[in-house]
Write a protein that holds these residues in place. Structure first.
Motif: not given
Length: 101
Positions: A1-13, A23-25, A32-34, A43-47
């Motif tokens: 997956m290319q970075q621009d696609q990852v950025d798009l998924v991050q924006q959708r989330l 949202v950090i993706l 692999q993804y994080h 101060d809540w987070s999910l990973e």
């Protein structure tokens, strides 16, 4: 997956969740993804981490929608309250499928 696609998924989330969530993706070259979702106010987070597969975009959108439903639920609001009878853990009756399990 290319970075621009990852950025798009991050924006959708980020669009699925409220604006006060960060949202950090990130994706690695080995497939692999994080994912990290943070709420600065509480101060809540999910990973979440895993492999990027053909259904990655759909999985991330489903995760975002499930997370939003949890965060907006009365149970979650009670968990954050000072009420002594508040629930301390979140237990779901729907198992979350894990790859390889």
């Amino acid at each position: 997956m290319q970075q621009d696609q990852v950025d798009l998924v991050q924006q959708r989330l980020a669009a699925i969740l409220a604006p006060h969530y960060s949202v950090i993706l990130a994706a690695s070259n080995d497939g692999q993804y994080h994912l990290e979702i943070q709420d600065a106010a509480s101060d809540w987070s999910l990973e979440d981490t895993g492999s990027i597969s053909s259904d990655f975009v759909e999985r991330m959108q489903t995760l975002g929608k499930q997370l939003k439903a949890i965060l907006e639920s009365e149970t979650f609001k009670r968990m954050a309250s000072p009420d002594p009878s508040r629930p301390l853990v979140w237990i779901s009756d729907r198992p979350t499928p894990r790859p390889g399990w």
